[in-house]
Design a protein around this motif. Structure first.
Motif, PDB file in Angstrom:
ATOM      1  N   MET A 169       0.767  -1.433   0.119  1.00 17.62           N
ATOM      2  CA  MET A 169       0.037  -0.117  -0.103  1.00 17.62           C
ATOM      3  C   MET A 169       0.923   1.666   0.076  1.00 17.62           C
ATOM      4  SD  MET A 169      -0.415   2.666   2.273  1.00 17.62           S
ATOM      5  CE  MET A 169      -1.934   4.185   1.819  1.00 17.62           C
ATOM      6  N   ILE A 170       2.056   2.141   0.513  1.00 17.76           N
ATOM      7  CA  ILE A 170       2.803   2.880   1.012  1.00 17.76           C
ATOM      8  C   ILE A 170       3.370   2.975   0.380  1.00 17.76           C
ATOM      9  CG2 ILE A 170       4.812   1.964   2.593  1.00 17.76           C
ATOM     10  CD1 ILE A 170       2.355   4.378   3.455  1.00 17.76           C
ATOM     11  N   ALA A 171       4.305   1.997  -0.668  1.00 16.25           N
ATOM     12  CA  ALA A 171       5.434   2.701  -1.185  1.00 16.25           C
ATOM     13  C   ALA A 171       5.000   2.888  -2.908  1.00 16.25           C
ATOM     14  CB  ALA A 171       5.897   1.053  -2.261  1.00 16.25           C
ATOM     15  N   PRO A 172       3.208   2.546  -3.575  1.00 20.01           N
ATOM     16  CA  PRO A 172       3.367   3.616  -4.496  1.00 20.01           C
ATOM     17  C   PRO A 172       2.780   4.478  -4.172  1.00 20.01           C
ATOM     18  CG  PRO A 172       1.784   1.385  -4.422  1.00 20.01           C
ATOM     19  CD  PRO A 172       3.030   1.167  -3.207  1.00 20.01           C
ATOM     20  N   TYR A 222      -1.469   3.699 -12.208  1.00 19.03           N
ATOM     21  CA  TYR A 222      -3.145   4.464 -12.012  1.00 19.03           C
ATOM     22  C   TYR A 222      -3.310   3.883 -11.224  1.00 19.03           C
ATOM     23  CZ  TYR A 222      -6.745   5.397 -15.030  1.00 19.03           C
ATOM     24  OH  TYR A 222      -7.100   6.068 -16.303  1.00 19.03           O
ATOM     25  N   SER A 223      -3.656   3.675 -10.002  1.00 18.37           N
ATOM     26  CA  SER A 223      -4.317   3.557  -9.334  1.00 18.37           C
ATOM     27  C   SER A 223      -3.756   4.374  -7.552  1.00 18.37           C
ATOM     28  CB  SER A 223      -4.579   2.145  -8.152  1.00 18.37           C
ATOM     29  OG  SER A 223      -3.614   1.561  -7.994  1.00 18.37           O
ATOM     30  N   SER A 224      -2.778   4.739  -7.637  1.00 18.10           N
ATOM     31  CA  SER A 224      -1.479   5.876  -7.038  1.00 18.10           C
ATOM     32  C   SER A 224      -2.058   6.871  -6.995  1.00 18.10           C
ATOM     33  CB  SER A 224      -0.499   5.453  -6.985  1.00 18.10           C
ATOM     34  OG  SER A 224       0.236   5.365  -8.160  1.00 18.10           O
ATOM     35  N   GLU A 225      -1.676   7.063  -8.836  1.00 19.41           N
ATOM     36  CA  GLU A 225      -1.956   8.812  -9.478  1.00 19.41           C
ATOM     37  C   GLU A 225      -3.196   9.552  -9.670  1.00 19.41           C
ATOM     38  OE1 GLU A 225       0.246   8.711 -12.414  1.00 19.41           O
ATOM     39  OE2 GLU A 225      -1.866   8.156 -14.079  1.00 19.41           O
ATOM     40  N   GLY A 280      -9.936   1.854 -10.098  1.00 23.61           N
ATOM     41  CA  GLY A 280      -9.185   1.801  -8.624  1.00 23.61           C
ATOM     42  C   GLY A 280      -8.816   0.928  -9.353  1.00 23.61           C
ATOM     43  N   ILE A 281     -10.286   0.071  -8.578  1.00 25.20           N
ATOM     44  CA  ILE A 281     -10.517  -1.222  -8.083  1.00 25.20           C
ATOM     45  C   ILE A 281     -10.233  -2.342  -9.324  1.00 25.20           C
ATOM     46  CG2 ILE A 281     -12.334  -2.895  -7.252  1.00 25.20           C
ATOM     47  CD1 ILE A 281     -14.065  -0.919  -5.588  1.00 25.20           C
ATOM     48  N   GLY A 282     -10.859  -1.901 -10.178  1.00 26.99           N
ATOM     49  CA  GLY A 282     -11.632  -2.871 -11.416  1.00 26.99           C
ATOM     50  C   GLY A 282      -9.870  -3.302 -12.021  1.00 26.99           C
ATOM     51  N   ILE A 283      -9.397  -2.204 -11.800  1.00 24.93           N
ATOM     52  CA  ILE A 283      -7.668  -2.748 -12.998  1.00 24.93           C
ATOM     53  C   ILE A 283      -6.452  -3.527 -11.586  1.00 24.93           C
ATOM     54  CG2 ILE A 283      -6.152  -0.676 -11.040  1.00 24.93           C
ATOM     55  CD1 ILE A 283      -4.524  -0.307 -14.167  1.00 24.93           C
ATOM     56  N   ALA A 331      -4.829   7.786   0.518  1.00 27.99           N
ATOM     57  CA  ALA A 331      -4.128   6.346   1.148  1.00 27.99           C
ATOM     58  C   ALA A 331      -5.397   5.249   1.429  1.00 27.99           C
ATOM     59  CB  ALA A 331      -3.857   7.261   2.569  1.00 27.99           C
ATOM     60  N   GLN A 332      -6.414   6.230   2.256  1.00 27.54           N
ATOM     61  CA  GLN A 332      -7.225   4.716   2.041  1.00 27.54           C
ATOM     62  C   GLN A 332      -7.903   4.378   0.473  1.00 27.54           C
ATOM     63  OE1 GLN A 332      -7.587   7.376   3.347  1.00 27.54           O
ATOM     64  NE2 GLN A 332      -7.555   6.950   5.642  1.00 27.54           N
ATOM     65  N   GLY A 333      -8.273   4.524  -0.752  1.00 25.56           N
ATOM     66  CA  GLY A 333      -8.198   4.878  -2.048  1.00 25.56           C
ATOM     67  C   GLY A 333      -7.231   3.732  -2.359  1.00 25.56           C
ATOM     68  N   THR A 334      -5.894   4.227  -2.037  1.00 22.07           N
ATOM     69  CA  THR A 334      -4.472   3.666  -2.653  1.00 22.07           C
ATOM     70  C   THR A 334      -5.426   2.375  -1.717  1.00 22.07           C
ATOM     71  OG1 THR A 334      -4.065   4.871  -3.111  1.00 22.07           O
ATOM     72  CG2 THR A 334      -2.698   2.611  -3.119  1.00 22.07           C
ATOM     73  N   GLY A 335      -5.819   1.612  -0.147  1.00 25.01           N
ATOM     74  CA  GLY A 335      -6.040   0.623   0.406  1.00 25.01           C
ATOM     75  C   GLY A 335      -6.574  -0.469  -0.300  1.00 25.01           C
ATOM     76  N   ILE A 336      -7.610   0.100  -0.347  1.00 26.64           N
ATOM     77  CA  ILE A 336      -8.710  -0.644  -1.046  1.00 26.64           C
ATOM     78  C   ILE A 336      -8.245  -1.768  -2.095  1.00 26.64           C
ATOM     79  CG2 ILE A 336     -10.794  -1.252  -2.142  1.00 26.64           C
ATOM     80  CD1 ILE A 336     -12.013   1.886  -0.492  1.00 26.64           C
ATOM     81  N   GLY A 337      -7.889  -0.318  -3.177  1.00 22.40           N
ATOM     82  CA  GLY A 337      -7.072  -1.240  -4.568  1.00 22.40           C
ATOM     83  C   GLY A 337      -6.111  -2.425  -3.834  1.00 22.40           C
ATOM     84  N   VAL A 338      -5.414  -2.131  -3.115  1.00 19.18           N
ATOM     85  CA  VAL A 338      -4.657  -3.436  -2.180  1.00 19.18           C
ATOM     86  C   VAL A 338      -5.053  -4.803  -2.204  1.00 19.18           C
ATOM     87  CG1 VAL A 338      -2.387  -3.801  -0.959  1.00 19.18           C
ATOM     88  CG2 VAL A 338      -2.973  -1.737  -2.271  1.00 19.18           C
TER      89      VAL A 338
END
Length: 531
Positions: A146-149, A420-423, A298-301, A431-438
């Motif tokens: 989660m944190i690296a990207p 894509y999901s991190s940007e 973000g979820i789809g990719i 933070a939470q959106g990227t966490g959901i993707g992960v």
């Protein structure tokens, strides 16, 4: 006369005025990559090596563990796949932790947890102990993923964000290759010792990770959220391509964080909220149209990245090569090293193309190649399964298609899912959106890696890859219809692209027309004023 003298002097190539005018006609030079941002991205992305190493090393170690502990296929599947489920807890906790203690120290937490997990795996005495150790390591992997990207995207200038934000995927691939090499290097040890060394040595990169964090600055966006504008300004000056870009980035971040533009003190008061307050509500209960579109993308990719079968190929490559006719253990491990090498080479190629070609062309080309290679792999393995004699052409086709699949994956789908999901998520939700993707990424990976052995025994190994090819084809349609290009956009400007899930092209064209008209009017006013 004087006019003539002036004319003669103006065309004199040695005159400084002439030099200046000639220089004005030189093409604008593309700014060099920011070396400080480059270094920060590399150091942060080392966190991703933890997942890669575990994926790679388990590909070979699982066979020795199964022999040592006399495990069933179900137990092996659970051993391999449940780390992805465990990482959910880590990625969920990392979103809150990174808003609380900062992006940089969250990386330290990731390294420390994985260090403990790797040591426990190395000293495991039975299956239950090993599963507990996998749980601890999974938490660390979730934090790292989660944190690296997120950190890399937040320190990167827009001109090279795609290049830098693809580094986590580069290090995942480097970790996979290291895991394969570890398998081959320690395969000659006694069975009960070899797999323990393979797993336990994974503690080494986590120690390095915790140390290198000391050389990294904190994310400027997190600093602004804490009201530390002075510190954020210093980081932005170092990680931007120019002073003007640094000032613009700071202005955009202040606007996104709700800080007035006239607040320029080094320390300003910001409204303190409980971490994550309102975020989940804005993401899921009352999302705006742009946020809903961003969330779906973000979820789809992340779902399709794993549902198309990459972990099945990487984790069970030895099983696939055995089905393809490679029976020697050392030859199978060497073949997996070739897979790791191919993945690493093509991900390096992708890093240089992301900011030149763009996200969409690379993604669509990558997924199209994956559909073709998975279909061909399914065909080759099916022919081998239904033949009573060895088919050299089918064996060669299957091996070539495994390598082709990981190459196509690594040149687009692999890195772009993280980039894509991190940007695309706005600052308040990042933070939470990227966490959901992960989390979606790890759940899907967990399902695929846990059930693959049972899946291919139920529908045949060729049938399994035909299934993955079908999923990849659906992914291509989804990406083509719903994903706008994000290359060159600032992080704070992303929401402009989103809001119309299917009709984003027409909406973007309408907005560009408005900007052109507005710009044209401004130009007319300026000309009139001068006249």
């Amino acid at each position: 006369m004087s006019a003539g003298l002036n004319s003669d002097r103006d065309v004199n190539p040695g005159h400084p005025t002439t030099d200046k005018k000639l220089a004005d006609f030189d093409p604008v030079k593309k700014p060099k990559r920011n070396k400080f941002a480059f270094a920060c991205a590399i150091l942060a992305s080392v966190a991703s090596i933890l997942l890669g190493y575990d994926i790679g090393v388990m590909s070979g170690a699982k066979d020795y563990i199964q022999t040592d502990f006399k495990l069933s296929d179900l137990q092996v599947g659970l051993l391999v796949g449940t780390l992805n489920w465990y990482s959910l807890f880590g990625s969920a906790a990392a979103g809150v932790t990174s808003d609380w203690i900062g992006r940089r120290y969250t990386i330290v937490v990731a390294g420390a947890i994985f260090f403990v997990g790797a040591l426990l795996m190395g000293f495991s005495t039975n299956y239950a102990f090993l599963m507990v150790a996998r749980f601890v390591a999974g938490i660390g992997v979730g934090f790292a993923l989660m944190i690296a990207p997120v950190y890399t995207a937040e320190v990167s200038p827009a001109s090279s964000r795609g290049f830098l934000t693809s580094f986590p995927e580069v290090f995942i691939n480097a970790g996979i290759l290291l895991g394969y090499l570890s398998n081959y290097a320690f395969s000659k040890l006694p069975t009960n010792l070899g797999w323990r060394v393979m797993l336990g040595i994974g503690a080494v990169p986590s120690v390095f990770l915790a140390l290198v964090v000391l050389a990294m600055p904190e994310s400027p966006r997190w600093l602004v959220m804490q009201g530390r504008l002075g510190d954020a300004r210093k980081v932005l000056d170092k990680t931007s391509d120019s002073k003007e870009e640094s000032q613009q980035r700071l202005s955009d971040i202040k606007e996104a964080a709700g800080i007035p533009q006239d607040c320029n003190d080094d320390i300003v008061q910001v409204q303190k909220k409980s971490h994550g307050q309102g975020v989940w509500k804005e993401l899921f209960i009352h999302p705006t149209r742009p946020v809903r579109h961003i969330l779906i993308c973000g979820i789809g990719i992340h779902f399709f990245q794993q549902a198309s079968g990459i972990d099945a190929v990487v984790l069970y490559s030895t099983d696939i090569f055995q089905k393809a006719g490679i029976t020697s253990s050392s030859h199978k491990l060497l073949a997996t090293v070739a897979v790791g090498f191919t993945k690493t080479v093509f991900i390096l190629v992708a890093t240089f193309l992301l900011d030149r070609i763009g996200r969409r062309p690379l993604l669509l080309s990558s997924v199209g190649g994956m559909v073709l290679s998975l279909s061909a792999l399914g065909f080759g393995l099916t022919m081998i399964d239904h033949s009573h004699e060895k088919l050299p052409w089918a064996v060669a086709l299957s091996i070539a298609m495994v390598l082709a699949f990981v190459a196509f994956f690594s040149i687009g789908m692999g890195p772009i899912a993280w980039v894509y999901s991190s940007e695309i998520f706005p600052l308040r939700l990042r933070a939470q959106g990227t966490g959901i993707g992960v989390a979606i990424n790890r759940v899907t990976s967990g399902v695929i890696s846990t059930t693959f052995l049972m899946l291919y025994k139920a529908i045949s190994i060729g049938g399994a890859f035909f299934l993955f090819a079908g999923i990849a084809a659906v992914a291509w349609v989804f990406f083509y219809a719903c994903f706008p290009e994000t290359r060159g956009r600032t992080l704070e400007d992303m929401e402009v692209l989103f809001g119309n899930l299917i009709g984003w092209r027409s909406a973007l064209k309408d907005e560009q027309k408005k900007e052109d008209v507005h710009g044209g009017n401004e130009g007319q006013i300026q000309m009139g004023t001068k006249a």
